[in-house]
Design an enzyme around this catalytic site. Structure first.
Site, PDB file in Angstrom:
ATOM      1  N   GLU A  65       9.214  -3.827  27.065  1.00 61.62           N
ATOM      2  CA  GLU A  65       8.262  -3.371  26.056  1.00 61.62           C
ATOM      3  C   GLU A  65       7.255  -4.474  25.730  1.00 61.62           C
ATOM      4  OE1 GLU A  65       8.404  -1.267  21.673  1.00 61.62           O
ATOM      5  OE2 GLU A  65       9.570  -3.102  21.986  1.00 61.62           O
ATOM      6  N   TRP A  87       9.579   4.830  23.423  1.00 58.51           N
ATOM      7  CA  TRP A  87       8.352   5.355  22.830  1.00 58.51           C
ATOM      8  C   TRP A  87       8.156   6.849  23.102  1.00 58.51           C
ATOM      9  CZ3 TRP A  87       4.846   3.613  19.438  1.00 58.51           C
ATOM     10  CH2 TRP A  87       4.892   2.239  19.109  1.00 58.51           C
ATOM     11  N   TYR A 129      -0.150  -1.118  19.504  1.00 53.98           N
ATOM     12  CA  TYR A 129      -0.006  -2.567  19.602  1.00 53.98           C
ATOM     13  C   TYR A 129      -0.840  -3.253  20.684  1.00 53.98           C
ATOM     14  CZ  TYR A 129       4.072  -1.855  16.583  1.00 53.98           C
ATOM     15  OH  TYR A 129       4.900  -1.523  15.536  1.00 53.98           O
ATOM     16  N   CYS A 191       4.400  -1.619  12.886  1.00 56.80           N
ATOM     17  CA  CYS A 191       5.415  -2.088  11.933  1.00 56.80           C
ATOM     18  C   CYS A 191       5.496  -3.611  12.003  1.00 56.80           C
ATOM     19  CB  CYS A 191       6.770  -1.462  12.244  1.00 56.80           C
ATOM     20  SG  CYS A 191       6.802   0.328  12.061  1.00 56.80           S
ATOM     21  N   ARG A 211       5.416  -4.956   8.068  1.00 60.01           N
ATOM     22  CA  ARG A 211       5.189  -4.155   6.868  1.00 60.01           C
ATOM     23  C   ARG A 211       6.406  -3.287   6.587  1.00 60.01           C
ATOM     24  NH1 ARG A 211       4.535   1.208   7.868  1.00 60.01           N
ATOM     25  NH2 ARG A 211       4.131   1.728  10.054  1.00 60.01           N
ATOM     26  N   ASP A 214      13.088  -0.906  10.197  1.00 58.17           N
ATOM     27  CA  ASP A 214      14.325  -0.130  10.276  1.00 58.17           C
ATOM     28  C   ASP A 214      15.432  -1.113  10.675  1.00 58.17           C
ATOM     29  OD1 ASP A 214      16.475   1.404  11.124  1.00 58.17           O
ATOM     30  OD2 ASP A 214      15.345   2.551  12.605  1.00 58.17           O
TER      31      ASP A 214
END
Length: 309
Positions: A65, A87, A129, A191, A211, A214
């Site tokens: 990733e 994803w 991203y 995130c 921000r 999980d």
């Protein structure tokens, strides 16, 4: 090994959030327990890497990733070709809602691989991203006081490497994915959104500010990936790795992850894995999955849990 295991701070946070977090409804409708503003620090010297050991983490998937981010790609096809599914849930949900079909993940991914047009239409995640990292959009003035989008944007990663090499004491070693103008076009706004780096005594340390995190599923990838990127940057800039500072706004656990929390908190961290990099490629964009190896990793079993989309 002296002192507490590096993973204990994560387990303490997981317990704190689960036992004392504010229970709230969230965007996904699943619900979370949440605390605001935790910070953790991880030593990266001597090839150390913050891989969780209280459950197995697919570190190669996280590495693939990261390499995908650095490529600037925003389509899941390149990930699916490598057997990476992390994803897929977002475009699959978009497709099923738009078409009122009920494709499962395997059928959807098979079409992504087999059909170029389908992949281009339904495998796209928007300017997530990697797009922001290496091709942040720039607008140029044209006649009449108007602006047009330039053919190529700002490569924040290349600029970061140059900055670390030429001006190591700068306080501007930063890149971010939080492009306010394009958030609504992203499958998921970033995130892990802002990264900053600091050079001292020949060592490179990095801070990741999220921000949102999980803790049950995302943190394991986020911490490993951030540490991996520090290692890559350090190698490219002739620096030794220092530490990862992880900081978060909304750190949460999903209410349907109770089994994960309860099981993981019964487990004791073990071992201290190491990450080695086999070669130094010409640029930070030229690493391949075979360049990385993790040794000394003996985790407890994987704990399955649903992803909230």
């Amino acid at each position: 090994m002296n002192g507490a295991h590096y993973e204990q701070q994560y387990l303490d946070l997981l317990r704190q959030v689960w036992d004392h977090g504010d229970e709230r409804r969230d965007r996904t409708g699943v619900g979370t327990r949440s605390l605001f503003g935790p910070t953790m620090r991880f030593d990266l010297s001597d090839d150390r890497i913050p891989l969780l050991t209280t459950k197995r983490v697919a570190w190669k998937t996280a590495t693939r990733e990261m390499l995908w981010f650095l490529s600037g790609s925003t389509n899941i096809r390149g990930l699916v070709e490598q057997g990476v599914h992390i994803w897929t849930d977002w475009p699959l949900d978009t497709y099923n809602r738009a078409t009122r079909e009920a494709l499962d993940r395997d059928a959807f991914e098979a079409r992504i691989l087999a059909d170029d047009a389908f992949a281009a239409r339904w495998g796209e995640l928007g300017p997530v991203y990697g797009k922001q990292w290496v091709d942040w959009p720039v607008y140029e003035p044209v006649e009449g006081g108007l602006y047009r989008k330039a053919d190529r944007g700002i490569d924040q990663i290349a600029a970061l490497v140059t900055s670390l090499r030429t001006n190591p004491t700068s306080r501007r070693h930063i890149f971010t994915g939080w492009n306010v103008a394009e958030l609504d076009r992203m499958a998921l706004p970033p995130c892990h959104m802002t990264y900053q780096y600091h050079v001292a005594d020949g060592k490179l340390s990095g801070m990741l500010w999220q921000r949102s995190c999980d803790l049950g599923l995302g943190f394991a990838f986020n911490a490993f990936s951030a540490a991996l990127l520090i290692r890559m940057l350090a190698q490219q800039c002739d620096l030794a790795p220092g530490e990862l500072v992880w900081s978060c706004g909304d750190a949460h656990v999903y209410l349907n992850h109770a089994h994960l929390v309860e099981e993981q908190l019964t487990r004791t961290p073990r071992g201290e894995p190491r990450l080695t990099i086999a070669r130094r490629p010409e640029t930070i964009f030229d690493y391949a999955i075979g360049d990385f190896a993790v040794t000394g990793y003996d985790p407890h079993a994987h704990i399955a849990a649903p992803v909230a989309v």
